[in-house]
Each structure stands twice: as C-alpha cells, then as structure tokens.
Design an enzyme around this catalytic site. Structure first.
Site, PDB file in Angstrom:
ATOM      1  N   CYS A   1      15.519 -13.177   4.911  1.00 53.42           N
ATOM      2  CA  CYS A   1      16.789 -13.744   4.459  1.00 53.42           C
ATOM      3  C   CYS A   1      16.621 -15.252   4.294  1.00 53.42           C
ATOM      4  O   CYS A   1      15.622 -15.833   4.678  1.00 53.42           O
ATOM      5  CB  CYS A   1      17.861 -13.479   5.505  1.00 53.42           C
ATOM      6  SG  CYS A   1      17.976 -11.755   5.971  1.00 53.42           S
TER       7      CYS A   1
ATOM      8  N   ARG B   1      14.556 -15.258  -1.538  1.00 56.20           N
ATOM      9  CA  ARG B   1      14.211 -14.637  -0.246  1.00 56.20           C
ATOM     10  C   ARG B   1      15.041 -13.399   0.025  1.00 56.20           C
ATOM     11  O   ARG B   1      14.776 -12.661   0.978  1.00 56.20           O
ATOM     12  CB  ARG B   1      14.419 -15.646   0.897  1.00 56.20           C
ATOM     13  CG  ARG B   1      13.505 -16.849   0.864  1.00 56.20           C
ATOM     14  CD  ARG B   1      13.850 -17.823   1.978  1.00 56.20           C
ATOM     15  NE  ARG B   1      13.694 -17.211   3.282  1.00 56.20           N
ATOM     16  CZ  ARG B   1      12.517 -17.166   3.931  1.00 56.20           C
ATOM     17  NH1 ARG B   1      11.444 -17.662   3.359  1.00 56.20           N
ATOM     18  NH2 ARG B   1      12.400 -16.596   5.098  1.00 56.20           N
TER      19      ARG B   1
ATOM     20  N   TRP C   1      18.802 -10.185   3.113  1.00 55.91           N
ATOM     21  CA  TRP C   1      17.949  -9.087   2.644  1.00 55.91           C
ATOM     22  C   TRP C   1      18.002  -8.085   3.784  1.00 55.91           C
ATOM     23  O   TRP C   1      17.309  -8.249   4.792  1.00 55.91           O
ATOM     24  CB  TRP C   1      16.537  -9.585   2.390  1.00 55.91           C
ATOM     25  CG  TRP C   1      15.599  -8.528   1.913  1.00 55.91           C
ATOM     26  CD1 TRP C   1      14.862  -7.675   2.680  1.00 55.91           C
ATOM     27  CD2 TRP C   1      15.315  -8.166   0.556  1.00 55.91           C
ATOM     28  NE1 TRP C   1      14.135  -6.830   1.888  1.00 55.91           N
ATOM     29  CE2 TRP C   1      14.392  -7.105   0.579  1.00 55.91           C
ATOM     30  CE3 TRP C   1      15.745  -8.645  -0.665  1.00 55.91           C
ATOM     31  CZ2 TRP C   1      13.897  -6.509  -0.573  1.00 55.91           C
ATOM     32  CZ3 TRP C   1      15.247  -8.060  -1.819  1.00 55.91           C
ATOM     33  CH2 TRP C   1      14.337  -6.992  -1.765  1.00 55.91           C
TER      34      TRP C   1
ATOM     35  N   ASN D   1      17.724 -15.027  10.471  1.00 57.41           N
ATOM     36  CA  ASN D   1      16.695 -14.377   9.662  1.00 57.41           C
ATOM     37  C   ASN D   1      15.706 -13.793  10.648  1.00 57.41           C
ATOM     38  O   ASN D   1      15.302 -14.451  11.601  1.00 57.41           O
ATOM     39  CB  ASN D   1      16.000 -15.410   8.760  1.00 57.41           C
ATOM     40  CG  ASN D   1      14.820 -14.796   8.017  1.00 57.41           C
ATOM     41  OD1 ASN D   1      14.843 -13.600   7.717  1.00 57.41           O
ATOM     42  ND2 ASN D   1      13.796 -15.584   7.741  1.00 57.41           N
ATOM     43  N   GLY D   2      15.335 -12.520  10.442  1.00 58.75           N
ATOM     44  CA  GLY D   2      14.352 -11.897  11.334  1.00 58.75           C
ATOM     45  C   GLY D   2      14.854 -10.555  11.820  1.00 58.75           C
ATOM     46  O   GLY D   2      15.769  -9.964  11.244  1.00 58.75           O
TER      47      GLY D   2
ATOM     48  N   GLU E   1      -6.894   0.847  -6.902  1.00 61.15           N
ATOM     49  CA  GLU E   1      -5.935  -0.264  -6.820  1.00 61.15           C
ATOM     50  C   GLU E   1      -6.590  -1.576  -7.258  1.00 61.15           C
ATOM     51  O   GLU E   1      -5.998  -2.370  -7.989  1.00 61.15           O
ATOM     52  CB  GLU E   1      -5.381  -0.384  -5.396  1.00 61.15           C
ATOM     53  CG  GLU E   1      -4.440  -1.545  -5.160  1.00 61.15           C
ATOM     54  CD  GLU E   1      -3.229  -1.562  -6.084  1.00 61.15           C
ATOM     55  OE1 GLU E   1      -2.935  -0.539  -6.738  1.00 61.15           O
ATOM     56  OE2 GLU E   1      -2.604  -2.632  -6.200  1.00 61.15           O
TER      57      GLU E   1
ATOM     58  N   LYS F   1      -5.240  -3.872 -10.385  1.00 62.03           N
ATOM     59  CA  LYS F   1      -4.905  -5.300 -10.239  1.00 62.03           C
ATOM     60  C   LYS F   1      -5.625  -6.123 -11.289  1.00 62.03           C
ATOM     61  O   LYS F   1      -5.020  -6.972 -11.945  1.00 62.03           O
ATOM     62  CB  LYS F   1      -5.291  -5.784  -8.834  1.00 62.03           C
ATOM     63  CG  LYS F   1      -4.338  -5.327  -7.756  1.00 62.03           C
ATOM     64  CD  LYS F   1      -3.116  -6.167  -7.695  1.00 62.03           C
ATOM     65  CE  LYS F   1      -1.774  -5.568  -7.829  1.00 62.03           C
ATOM     66  NZ  LYS F   1      -1.475  -4.237  -8.064  1.00 62.03           N
TER      67      LYS F   1
ATOM     68  N   GLU G   1      -4.266  -5.369 -14.920  1.00 62.89           N
ATOM     69  CA  GLU G   1      -2.884  -5.699 -15.289  1.00 62.89           C
ATOM     70  C   GLU G   1      -2.626  -7.201 -15.350  1.00 62.89           C
ATOM     71  O   GLU G   1      -1.667  -7.632 -15.969  1.00 62.89           O
ATOM     72  CB  GLU G   1      -1.890  -5.028 -14.356  1.00 62.89           C
ATOM     73  CG  GLU G   1      -1.924  -5.488 -12.921  1.00 62.89           C
ATOM     74  CD  GLU G   1      -0.830  -4.808 -12.100  1.00 62.89           C
ATOM     75  OE1 GLU G   1       0.265  -4.540 -12.622  1.00 62.89           O
ATOM     76  OE2 GLU G   1      -1.065  -4.557 -10.923  1.00 62.89           O
TER      77      GLU G   1
ATOM     78  N   HIS H   1     -22.041  11.915 -12.054  1.00 61.00           N
ATOM     79  CA  HIS H   1     -21.554  12.966 -12.974  1.00 61.00           C
ATOM     80  C   HIS H   1     -21.090  12.377 -14.300  1.00 61.00           C
ATOM     81  O   HIS H   1     -20.198  12.914 -14.949  1.00 61.00           O
ATOM     82  CB  HIS H   1     -20.430  13.751 -12.299  1.00 61.00           C
ATOM     83  CG  HIS H   1     -20.866  14.400 -11.039  1.00 61.00           C
ATOM     84  ND1 HIS H   1     -21.735  15.457 -10.999  1.00 61.00           N
ATOM     85  CD2 HIS H   1     -20.615  14.079  -9.739  1.00 61.00           C
ATOM     86  CE1 HIS H   1     -21.970  15.800  -9.740  1.00 61.00           C
ATOM     87  NE2 HIS H   1     -21.304  14.977  -8.944  1.00 61.00           N
TER      88      HIS H   1
ATOM     89  N   LYS I   1       8.539  -5.609 -13.906  1.00 58.07           N
ATOM     90  CA  LYS I   1       8.434  -5.452 -12.448  1.00 58.07           C
ATOM     91  C   LYS I   1       8.919  -4.074 -12.018  1.00 58.07           C
ATOM     92  O   LYS I   1       8.401  -3.488 -11.099  1.00 58.07           O
ATOM     93  CB  LYS I   1       9.279  -6.520 -11.738  1.00 58.07           C
ATOM     94  CG  LYS I   1       9.152  -6.502 -10.214  1.00 58.07           C
ATOM     95  CD  LYS I   1       7.740  -6.732  -9.749  1.00 58.07           C
ATOM     96  CE  LYS I   1       7.543  -6.518  -8.260  1.00 58.07           C
ATOM     97  NZ  LYS I   1       6.122  -6.464  -7.870  1.00 58.07           N
TER      98      LYS I   1
HETATM   99  C1  AGP Z   1       1.544  -2.624  -9.622  1.00 53.25           C
HETATM  100  O1  AGP Z   1       0.934  -3.897  -9.539  1.00 53.25           O
HETATM  101  C2  AGP Z   1       2.515  -2.527 -10.777  1.00 53.25           C
HETATM  102  N1  AGP Z   1       3.472  -3.541 -10.728  1.00 53.25           N
HETATM  103  C3  AGP Z   1       3.046  -1.110 -10.941  1.00 53.25           C
HETATM  104  O2  AGP Z   1       1.971  -0.215 -10.938  1.00 53.25           O
HETATM  105  C4  AGP Z   1       4.042  -0.635  -9.864  1.00 53.25           C
HETATM  106  O3  AGP Z   1       3.367  -0.426  -8.638  1.00 53.25           O
HETATM  107  C5  AGP Z   1       4.644   0.693 -10.337  1.00 53.25           C
HETATM  108  O4  AGP Z   1       5.340   0.446 -11.531  1.00 53.25           O
HETATM  109  C6  AGP Z   1       5.586   1.314  -9.316  1.00 53.25           C
HETATM  110  O5  AGP Z   1       6.674   0.466  -9.120  1.00 53.25           O
HETATM  111  P1  AGP Z   1       7.634   0.767  -7.873  1.00 53.25           P
HETATM  112  O6  AGP Z   1       6.808   0.604  -6.654  1.00 53.25           O
HETATM  113  O7  AGP Z   1       8.729  -0.229  -7.991  1.00 53.25           O
HETATM  114  O8  AGP Z   1       8.116   2.181  -8.020  1.00 53.25           O
END
Ligand code: AGP
Length: 645
Positions: free
Chosen positions: A2, A27, A75, A101-102, A516, A520, A523, A539, A640
């Site tokens: 928060c 925050r 939050w 906050n906490g 993962e 990263k 993207e 394979h 996002k």
């Molecule tokens: C990951 O870096 C991306 N931003 C994307 O793969 C994300 O994890 C995915 O769209 C899922 O989003 P969410 O966790 O909000 O469901």
C-alpha cells in the site's frame, strides 16, 4: 503493498496528502482515504472504494481544514476492497487514527483478545488491530503514573495530569514500544491521536517508511515519489524505528525502545518518474529486484503449521476436503503457466497427487473431462486473462470439480469465479513482462503443495517444518543472486547482443524455467529463443546447435538430474554450442564445461532451485533488451493483461 503518507506543517494538509497519494498509486489502488487533523484536534476522515481519482472527486466537495494529516492507498491483503476496510482506521473512541502498510501476522489472536476486552471492530482488516492496541496504551497513560524524570520508555508509567507529559516523546515512545512488542509481521504505520496533540508518529518494521524534511514542515511516506513535490531532503527509516513529527520542529527519530537516533537528511537526486522506478531505468528491472520481497510477502504468515487450516481456507478448503482431492489441474497462460508446470512436480512429490498444468487456451477447446475430486488451480497475475477465465468456467461444468485461484490483482474477475483465492502479495506489476509476480506465484504453489502434503499425511510435521524453513531462506538467497549477477549478466548480454537466437535447456523441475527464460528473452528483446527439455535435444533440436546458437542452461548442483544434464551440455558443446550456464557457485566441473557461467548459491533442495535460476534468466533478458535500447516495460504487440481471446 500500500501507499501511506503523513504531513504536519503550516500548509493545509488535504492537498498535500492527495498529491502524495497520487504519486504512490503504483503501489496499490483498490481503495483510499485521508484524515486531516484540525487545529482543535478534531479528526476528519474521508475514505472511498476505488482509485485516488475517486477520493479526489469526493474531496472536491470540501477538503477538511487542518495543517496535519495522513493518507493511504490500499492494495488489500486482509479484507476485501471496501470503504469499511479502507484506511485510515480509528479506535473505539474515534480519537486515534492510523494508516498501515504491511501484514500483521498475529492479528487474529490479537483481535480475539481485544474483542474479549470489549473493543468493537468495524473492518475485516489486520490494520484495525493496531488502532485498538494504541487506544489501550493511551488509556493506560491516563490512569498510570510515569516519572518523566527517571521513567524509562519501556515499562515506565506516565503521570498524565500534565498534558505536556502526555504528548511528550517519552509518552509516545512508551506506547509505541508496548504495542510493537506485541506484533509479529511487517508494518509501516503513521498514527495520530487527539491525546498526543499536534504531532504524527511513524513506525517502521520490514516495510519502507521515509521522512521528508522541509522548512517548518515534515512528511512521512512509503516511498520517495510522494515526497518529491515537496522536498528532496529525506531520511530513510530503518527497521524498529519510530519518528515523531511536530509542527515547526525537525523530525525526531528513535528506536522503538526509545533510544534517540541521529541520522542526517540526505538529498535524493531523482525526478518523480525515476523515483517511482526506485532509481531503476525501467519498472521491469525494479520489479526483478522486488522479486525477493514478493516471494517473502506471499509466504508471510502462511508457513506456520498452525496456520495450515487458514491457508487452505483461503482457497475454500479444509484439511479434510484437501485430503479428499485426487488430482490437481493447473490452468494458466504464459508465465503463469510456467508456474503451474513447476507445481506439477511439487504436488506429485510432496502431496502424492497426480498434477497436470495445461495451457488455458488449449484446455478450453479440449474434450478434457475432469473427474470428480479434481481441484483446478487457475494461476493469473491479472485475474482477467480471457483464456484462463474461459478454461475455469469450462472446468466448473465438470461434476465434482473444485476450483481455486492464485491471483495478484485483488477483486479481479477470476477471484469471483473460483472457490477461493490465494493472493500473491507483490503489489501492482507495471512491467508487461511478468517477473516478481512469477516469483510470488511460485511461492503460492510451494505453500499449497506443502499444505496438501501435510493434509494428506504424505509429508510429516518434521519434513513440513524443514521444507518451510528452507523456503523462508529463499528470499535472502534471491537477493544474493540478484546482487551477484547484475554485473556478470550485463557483460554477458553485451557479448551476446547480436545473437539471432537462443536455446534454453532444463530438466525436470527446471524445464519450466527453460521455457520461462526463453519467453522472457523473446517478449522483451524480440530475439527468438526456444525453451526445451534437455533430454529431448537429441530427438531433433540438436541439429540447430553451432557456434551461432548460444545455449542457456540451468544446471545447479542441487538439480536432481545434474549428471544427466551435464551429458546434455556436453552434447551441445561438442557441436560448437557456446554454453551459458547457471550453476552453483564453486562448481569447478561445470565452470570448465561452460563458455560463460552465472553462479548462484545452493537452493538447499532441488525443488527450490527454480526460484534462484529464474532470477538469472530474468536479469539476462532484461539486460539484452535494455542494451538494444528497446521499450522494456511496454514491449511491442504485448499487453499486460490479455482480456481477449
Ligand atoms: C509474461 O511475461 C507475460 N506478460 C504473459 O505471458 C502473462 O504471464 C500471461 O499473459 C498471463 O497473464 P496473467 O498472469 O495475468 O493471467
């Protein structure tokens, strides 16, 4: 996480509190509120459900007058987002007000004791407990007697006939000391009380709190951005410290046991935007470094064996109903899916349960007939991902299937679609690429796998305690990884700037980390990268390897297939592949085999290695993109939260 702010000086507090909260909105922002102390000591409180803009709208009707006050943007962790749960909170008398906050980990037991002593609670929050505890201390100050001359803060008594004594720093610190000794958890608190007169008090333990110093006025805030419109002279408080701010007097700093602390203000060279990024160039970089805190906060108050029942209750289960679950089905997308994939190994090993992680967009169109006794665990930072929501809704149509969510965004759609939500506590994640949220998702999955293991009797109390102790060590080890790898990884990114593609290899519980790491890099740097199970290379994909195809591998000594992985690395090296290896510090064998190494501490258990390995991959992806001068926080083509199919 928060945002909190406090002010005392000669200007009207309202506009200052509002401006400061706006700078802290990153925050957290599900609800907000302010309290202004008028010159006669009255407390005027305004709280809203919603963002700061809603509070600003409400205050347009008339800001309360007063040159001191405190504010909060929430939050939620305990208690759903609502006006009743919004801060500031008051005690029964309404003569004391505070923001926090906490997380107060032992708030339930404190609340029960306070209710037994007649206190009436009006919210579901852990924070309100603090208001009632301070109320008791202020009452104590009215009835007890304190020799101000010789009385020590800890344990002394105050003769309260003299208002001067009531409001003395000693009296304040006596109350602070007695309350904080009862608390377990993390807190940054700003508090004001009519009985304390015109002063505000800040207390810090494990949550940031910064003092702003200006001519004739002073401030308290969770973070520097809130202070920059008013001052660049700040004092960063340390844990177990309290600050007493009075009008026309420089802030005074003490330990919570009452010892004066002398720390000169320092100048902060940041502009406001830089301050929101904590001095980092990008939010993503800042959030990678917030990963340890996100992991730690998600675990907070959830690793004690006596809290198992409340942990399972967060996802709508009891130990008995958890023991009746026969299968786990993770549903998620992207990075969240890679967290579910780690969960497969954990649930199978610790809980003896069959576990499967499916990509939500595939699952929703499959003919998957989930059997009764299946628990679907949907993982989502935003809680708004369309494919994940659709997959959960489809799963719910299967008879006898239970659902749960691991979600970061409080009150998001997914939290209303499942039987219960285990919230990750990493605050808003601004960078599109998920970093600290991934660490928090892993923390949540570790918690649930251990809780199920204990509920099903597949792990003993001793094993549970030992594993949770090792789990609690990970945030510190993560900080060691991030501090130790910044420079070598930056150099590595510089060396491989012009690479056209990467292979990421991992085995077993590190295979999801290979995926993962590749995601990263793709993207945010737009360089193609492919994550692969190392055992699968022979394979087909091994045909890709030559000197121009760097191979990023995860092979810490704790990896259960360490020797097998070394063979796979040897195969890649024999074909000219340059090996960029994440290894355990001091592993001479791997150092000789690799072209470059990224050394990390031992995670102490193979299942915890993903937490430390993924941090190296996050840093590498960040520095590759940053050196290319790309828009790291808003990569092209991405959003996002993917709220459409
Ligand atoms: C990951 O870096 C991306 N931003 C994307 O793969 C994300 O994890 C995915 O769209 C899922 O989003 P969410 O966790 O909000 O469901």
């Amino acid at each position: 996480m928060c945002g909190i702010i406090g002010y005392i000086g000669r200007r009207q507090a309202g506009p200052i509190l509002l401006e400061g909260l706006k700078r802290l909105e990153y925050r957290g922002y599900d609800s907000a509120g302010v309290c202004v102390l008028s010159s006669n000591g009255n407390l005027s409180i305004v709280r809203v459900l919603g963002k700061i803009a809603k509070l600003e709208e409400r205050l347009k009707a008339g800001l309360p007058n007063g040159t001191a006050g405190l504010g909060h943007s929430r939050w939620a962790t305990h208690g759903r987002p609502s006006e009743e749960n919004a801060h500031p909170h008051t005690d029964c008398s309404g003569e004391l007000v505070l923001v926090h906050n906490g997380i107060i980990e032992n708030y339930l037991e404190l609340k029960e004791e306070l209710i037994r002593r007649g206190h009436v609670f009006r919210s579901e929050t852990d924070t309100e407990v603090l208001a009632h505890l301070f109320e008791e201390e202020l009452r104590r100050l009215q009835t007890s007697d304190f020799s101000a001359k010789g009385g020590s803060v800890s344990g002394g008594k105050l003769q309260t006939s003299d208002f001067r004594l009531q409001t003395s720093d000693k009296a304040v610190l006596a109350a602070v000391n007695r309350v904080t000794k009862k608390l377990r958890g993390a807190y940054a608190i700003v508090i004001a009380a009519k009985r304390w007169g015109r002063q505000i008090v800040g207390i810090r333990k494990d949550c940031p709190l910064v003092i702003g110093c200006a001519d004739g006025e002073s401030f308290l805030a969770s973070d520097v951005p809130a202070l920059l419109p008013f001052t660049k002279k700040v004092i960063f408080m340390n844990d177990n410290e309290a600050a007493v701010l009075r009008e026309g007097r420089a802030p005074r700093l003490y330990t919570t046991t009452g010892k004066p602390v002398h720390r000169a203000p320092q100048d902060v060279p940041w502009d406001p935007l830089m301050a929101e990024k904590g001095g980092f160039k990008h939010f993503m970089h800042k959030e990678i470094h917030e990963g340890p805190r996100s992991f730690e906060d998600t675990l907070r108050a959830r690793t004690y064996e006596e809290n198992l029942t409340s942990l399972l209750a967060e996802i709508g289960l009891t130990p008995q109903s958890a023991a009746d679950i026969s299968r786990i089905q993770f549903l998620a997308c992207g990075t969240a899916h890679h967290a579910g994939m780690v969960g497969e190994y954990l649930f199978e090993k610790w809980a003896g349960l069959a576990a499967k992680a499916d990509i939500a967009s595939e699952f929703r169109y499959s003919a998957r007939n989930l059997q009764p006794g299946t628990l679907v665990i949907a993982v989502s930072q935003s809680g708004e991902t369309a494919d994940t929501l659709a997959a959960v809704r489809m799963a719910k149509s299967c008879k006898g299937v239970l659902t749960a969510g691991i979600v970061n965004q409080i009150g998001s759609t997914l939290t209303r679609e499942t039987g219960g939500t285990l919230y990750t506590r990493c605050g808003p994640e601004i960078g599109v690429a998920s970093t600290k949220a991934y660490l928090a998702q892993l923390a949540a999955i570790y918690l649930l796998a251990l809780a199920f293991g204990k509920a099903r009797g597949s792990i003993s109390s001793r094993e549970f305690r030992s594993l949770t102790e090792e789990l609690l060590e990970l945030p510190h080890k993560l900080r060691v990884v991030l501090a130790g790898l910044e420079r070598p990884v930056t150099e590595l990114a510089r060396e491989f700037q012009d690479s056209k593609g990467f292979l990421y290899l991992g085995r077993h519980v590190l295979y999801p980390i290979a995926l993962e790491g590749a995601l990263k890099l793709k993207e945010i740097s737009y360089i193609h990268a492919e994550g692969y199970a190392a055992g699968e290379m022979k394979h087909g994909p091994i045909a890709l390897i030559d000197r121009e195809m760097p191979v990023f591998v995860f092979n810490p000594k704790g990896c259960g297939l360490y020797e097998k992985m070394r063979s796979n690395i040897e195969e890649a090296r024999a074909r000219g592949g340059r090996i960029l290896a994440v290894i355990t510090k001091g592993d001479a064998k791997m150092s000789r085999m690799a072209y470059r190494v990224m050394e990390i501490p031992s995670a102490s258990h193979e299942f915890f290695e993903p937490v430390l390995c993924v941090a190296a991959a996050q840093l590498f992806a960040y520095h590759m993109a940053n050196l290319k001068g790309l828009d790291v926080d808003q990569p092209r083509n991405l959003a996002k939260s993917v709220t459409v199919e």
